[in-house]
Scaffold this active site. Structure first.
Site, PDB file in Angstrom:
ATOM      1  CE  LYS A   1      -3.866 -18.828  17.657  1.00 31.29           C
ATOM      2  NZ  LYS A   1      -5.268 -19.261  17.549  1.00 31.29           N
TER       3      LYS A   1
ATOM      4  CD  GLU B   1     -14.602 -19.072  20.433  1.00 26.46           C
ATOM      5  OE1 GLU B   1     -14.386 -19.823  21.394  1.00 26.46           O
ATOM      6  OE2 GLU B   1     -13.931 -19.088  19.388  1.00 26.46           O
TER       7      GLU B   1
END
Ligand code: PSU
Ligand code: MN
Length: 304
Positions: free
Chosen positions: A159, A25
């Site tokens: 996260k 990405e």
């Protein structure tokens, strides 16, 4: 459709020869890391994939095309540009038509990879259900893409700026397998473990390739999260990093940060508060994912 895709020489050759390809990405480059570490990391990640015998394809929107593989000059330009739009599913039409620079998120990279016939994608972390989503409804489009688009995503979990429990619930509802790579629990990006157990564990690239092939052979659309923990020596102390994340979340709220700006703000703030240590961990885990990802791409290519 083909008129919107533009392959690098390296990727085109790989396609013609039937070599394994790994998608990468570009939001991690434009919005996830500062220049010049972003470009340097992107190059090193590509080289790791090549050294393993696969071909990297960094994906971005440039000049009205979805680029599948960037040249060195394009990568440098892109990593240093100021006006890059974070690109998700909703943004493709507008950004291609207006020929603006677009950095693909996990969601957008999956879409582009599928269009280009690439089955495996390596990144750092996926988006998910944000903490407080019961009020904000901030749920990353990455999760919907994982539910619908046939690309396996290697990451280091998610996260704890996110609500990891709700993220797993969402993925379960949508039928997305979340696979622990050499682990029984969901890794939390900067740390190897979270409190959340997973119900699939694999210990080899072949196992991942075989489960994906079986799923896709059945016509079950969607991807999978292949959650690969950060290496032991690069992992951060959980109480240290979680304290920092709490502080960064407070600052995001005080500053009224919303929508697509939340994740980039949090990444920048965590880096600032850890004096760059979070960036080092981020770089290490992406490289580690590239190693495993290349091996999985090779195994997938062999069982086509
Ligand atoms: N998590 C990271 N680094 C990143 C991102 C997420 O550790 O760079 C990026 C990815 O591109 C991901 C996107 O797809 O943020 C998610 O954004 P949002 O939460 O706005 O969906
Ligand atoms: Mn969001």
């Amino acid at each position: 459709m083909e008129k919107y895709l533009s392959y690098s020489k390296e990727v085109l050759e790989a396609k013609e020869k039937g070599l394994p390809i790994v998608a990468l990405e570009s939001t991690i480059i434009s919005h996830g890391m500062p220049y010049p570490q972003n470009v340097q990391t992107a190059r090193e990640v590509e080289d790791i994939i090549r050294s393993k015998g696969a071909v990297p394809a960094t994906i971005a929107l440039i000049d009205g095309k979805i680029k599948i593989g960037l040249s060195d000059e394009e990568l440098e330009m892109f990593g240093n540009a100021q006006n890059v739009a974070k690109t998700s599913r909703r943004d493709f039409g507008y950004l291609l038509a207006s020929k603006k620079l677009g950095a693909t998120t996990v969601a957008a990279t999956m879409i582009a990879a599928e269009l280009a016939g690439i089955e495996l994608f390596v990144t750092g972390g996926i988006g998910g259900v944000h903490r407080g989503a019961e009020h904000t409804m901030d749920i990353s489009a990455d999760l919907e893409e994982l539910a619908n688009t046939n690309v396996a995503v290697v990451c280091a979990g998610a996260k704890s700026i996110l609500d990891l429990g709700l993220t797993l619930e969402y993925l379960e509802t949508k039928g997305v397998p979340v696979v622990g790579y050499g682990t029984d629990v969901l890794p939390a990006f900067y740390t190897r473990e979270s409190e959340f157990g997973l119900n699939i564990r694999v210990d080899s690239p072949q196992e991942v390739a075989d489960m994906m092939r079986a799923k896709w052979d059945l016509g079950l659309r969607g991807g999978a999260v292949i959650a690969n923990p950060i290496p032991e020596e690069d992992a951060m102390d959980p109480s240290f990093i979680n304290g920092i994340i709490e502080e960064a979340l407070k600052e995001a709220e005080q500053n009224g940060i919303k929508g697509k700006d939340v994740t980039p703000f949090m990444l920048g703030k965590v880096k600032e508060l850890t004096e760059g240590k979070s960036l080092e961990a981020n770089i290490a885990l992406v490289k580690n994912n590239a190693r495993i990802g290349a091996e999985i791409a090779i195994a997938l290519n062999n069982n086509k």
